[in-house]
Design a protein around this motif. Structure first.
Motif, PDB file in Angstrom:
ATOM      1  N   VAL A  25       0.826  -1.205   0.000  1.00  0.00           N
ATOM      2  CA  VAL A  25       0.000   0.000   0.000  1.00  0.00           C
ATOM      3  C   VAL A  25       0.860   1.255   0.000  1.00  0.00           C
ATOM      4  CG1 VAL A  25      -1.689   1.318   1.340  1.00  0.00           C
ATOM      5  CG2 VAL A  25      -1.929  -1.168   1.128  1.00  0.00           C
ATOM      6  N   SER A  26       1.956   1.255   0.755  1.00  0.00           N
ATOM      7  CA  SER A  26       2.794   2.462   0.834  1.00  0.00           C
ATOM      8  C   SER A  26       3.360   2.834  -0.528  1.00  0.00           C
ATOM      9  CB  SER A  26       3.921   2.256   1.842  1.00  0.00           C
ATOM     10  OG  SER A  26       4.770   1.194   1.450  1.00  0.00           O
ATOM     11  N   TRP A  27       3.735   1.837  -1.332  1.00  0.00           N
ATOM     12  CA  TRP A  27       4.243   2.118  -2.677  1.00  0.00           C
ATOM     13  C   TRP A  27       3.165   2.801  -3.506  1.00  0.00           C
ATOM     14  CZ3 TRP A  27       3.408   1.476  -7.813  1.00  0.00           C
ATOM     15  CH2 TRP A  27       4.490   1.573  -8.681  1.00  0.00           C
ATOM     16  N   LEU A  40       0.552   4.494  -2.448  1.00  0.00           N
ATOM     17  CA  LEU A  40       0.245   5.824  -1.943  1.00  0.00           C
ATOM     18  C   LEU A  40       1.265   6.849  -2.442  1.00  0.00           C
ATOM     19  CD1 LEU A  40      -0.830   5.049   1.740  1.00  0.00           C
ATOM     20  CD2 LEU A  40      -2.293   5.786  -0.154  1.00  0.00           C
ATOM     21  N   LEU A  41       2.535   6.515  -2.374  1.00  0.00           N
ATOM     22  CA  LEU A  41       3.573   7.435  -2.847  1.00  0.00           C
ATOM     23  C   LEU A  41       3.508   7.626  -4.357  1.00  0.00           C
ATOM     24  CD1 LEU A  41       6.538   6.170  -0.645  1.00  0.00           C
ATOM     25  CD2 LEU A  41       5.461   8.433  -0.512  1.00  0.00           C
ATOM     26  N   ALA A  91       7.643  12.106  -2.856  1.00  0.00           N
ATOM     27  CA  ALA A  91       7.419  10.826  -3.532  1.00  0.00           C
ATOM     28  C   ALA A  91       8.692  10.334  -4.208  1.00  0.00           C
ATOM     29  CB  ALA A  91       6.295  10.968  -4.547  1.00  0.00           C
ATOM     30  N   MET A 113      11.107   8.939  -1.550  1.00  0.00           N
ATOM     31  CA  MET A 113      10.668   7.816  -0.731  1.00  0.00           C
ATOM     32  C   MET A 113      10.305   6.564  -1.526  1.00  0.00           C
ATOM     33  SD  MET A 113       8.363   9.979   2.025  1.00  0.00           S
ATOM     34  CE  MET A 113       7.965   8.543   3.036  1.00  0.00           C
ATOM     35  N   LEU A 114       9.972   6.708  -2.810  1.00  0.00           N
ATOM     36  CA  LEU A 114       9.703   5.523  -3.622  1.00  0.00           C
ATOM     37  C   LEU A 114      10.991   4.736  -3.840  1.00  0.00           C
ATOM     38  CD1 LEU A 114       7.211   6.861  -6.313  1.00  0.00           C
ATOM     39  CD2 LEU A 114       6.829   4.853  -4.850  1.00  0.00           C
TER      40      LEU A 114
END
Length: 413
Positions: free
Chosen positions: A10-12, A14-15, A191, A194-195
């Protein structure tokens, strides 16, 4: 040989969605609202049509610049090596260029100054978009439809976010451009940093191997990939004909005053957005499960064509609301499934970013050429019916072009 299946969390997503939300917001808010406001000429000796024509020219020039910048930057990112990854440096560079150009747009006066600054925005967003799009092919196999849906839904939400902020907060052109620049710097940079972007030395070496210009443009001669690009370009021209000059349609086609036109434009965009998001998510996931993307693409383009035809025959605010819903369904489904199909058809694994740069600019160029084509049609007819009729023709033709693709099922790369 089929690559192993790779899944992200999910975090991937979202970013990744945040990155595209920022990019789409700064591309489409000027296109839909701010540039038409800057170049509107209600009191000009030549009448309001000259403002429509200048807007079309400025947006088209930016589109050409993006067409060049996207694939070039993508090819360079394929060849980039270092501990910071292949895509991240180019994403950050594109974001900075676009943000600086947006600041320049806030003080630009006249079509020439606006045009130069808009070229900077187009180049910067094309560079960043090529880097972010490459992450789909680099890191995903079974979730490409879902990631493509994130791109398509972010496009629609970005219009609402940008236009809504400008209209509801009363930012005007100067405040609007500065707000867009700030949002892009904060969201886009976060993004990009952090990606994940793991270095890929082997892929980088392969992309850096000496090749001729013909080798580097070979993707454009791949039968299936070329037809995908043609269809994507034409459908996006059709979409832009239906959406790109809506402010002028409300002002001069329906006779609204400026304040009412801006409020009604926001309403139409909200309706459009709701259906784009829903259609893109549903169609993207359906295409992942079924593996059959071409039929969905043709159906989606046909719905978009019907929306434009309806507005050409019955121009009114009520019809525009229905058309906005249909246009959202068609375009949302088309863009999510079309991008997923593009990642399936990439002909050269070592050149993902370069070739996806062609995919990105085929859509961006369509969105930016549409207002230019539309401006000519409005000038020729002195009204907007021909604009929307042409949108229906382009949308249907782009969908039919997809039928020329021979490979109908995805293969991981």
């Amino acid at each position: 040989m089929t690559a192993p299946q790779r899944r992200v969390g999910v975090s991937w997503f979202l970013l990744f969605t945040l990155a595209w939300l920022a990019l789409w917001t700064v591309q489409l808010t000027p296109l839909q609202l701010l540039i038409p406001l800057q170049l509107d000429t209600p009191d000009d000796a030549d009448g309001w049509i000259s403002g429509v024509v200048w807007s079309g020219l400025v947006l088209a020039v930016g589109g050409v610049a993006g067409v060049i910048a996207g694939p070039v930057a993508g090819g360079l990112s394929d060849r980039t090596r270092g501990s910071r990854g292949r895509r991240r440096p180019w994403a950050l560079a594109g974001i900075v260029v676009a943000a600086v150009s947006l600041a320049a747009l806030s003080v630009a006066e006249g079509p020439w100054a606006v045009g130069v600054a808009w070229v900077g925005v187009s180049v910067g967003t094309a560079v960043a978009a090529s880097a972010f799009t490459a992450l789909i092919a680099d890191q995903l196999t079974t979730q490409r439809g879902a990631a493509s849906a994130a791109v398509a839904s972010s496009q629609a939400v970005g219009i609402v976010l940008g236009v809504g902020a400008v209209v509801l907060l009363g930012l005007g052109t100067v405040g609007g451009y500065l707000a867009l620049a700030g949002f892009l710097l904060v969201a886009g940079v976060a993004a990009a940093l952090m990606l994940p972007d793991p270095p890929s030395p082997a892929a980088s070496r392969a992309a850096r191997a000496a090749r001729s210009l013909a080798d580097r443009t070979a993707a454009l001669r791949d039968h299936d990939f070329a037809w995908l690009l043609v269809g994507r370009l034409v459908v996006n021209i059709g979409n832009a004909l239906g959406t790109g000059l809506l402010l002028f349609f409300l002002l001069y086609g329906l006779g609204r005053d400026a304040t009412t036109a801006e409020d009604e434009l926001l309403l139409l965009i909200v309706v459009y957005t709701v259906f784009v998001v829903a259609a893109s998510v549903l169609a993207g996931r359906l295409s992942d499960r079924s593996g059959r993307r071409v039929g969905l693409i043709v159906a989606a383009a046909s719905v978009q064509a019907a929306a434009s035809l309806l507005l050409a025959l019955l121009p009114s605010l009520e019809t525009a609301l229905v058309s906005a819903a249909l246009l959202g369904i068609g375009y949302g489904a088309y863009m999510s499934v079309g991008l997923a199909l593009a990642t399936d058809l990439l002909p050269f694994p070592e050149d993902h970013a370069r070739d996806l740069g062609f995919v990105n600019v085929s859509a961006s160029l369509g969105q930016l050429l549409g207002p230019l084509v539309g401006a000519g049609l409005v000038a020729a007819a002195g009204d907007f019916w021909l604009l929307f009729a042409a949108g229906a023709v382009f949308s249907a033709a782009g969908g039919l072009a997809t039928l020329a693709i021979r490979r109908r099922t995805p293969s991981a790369s």
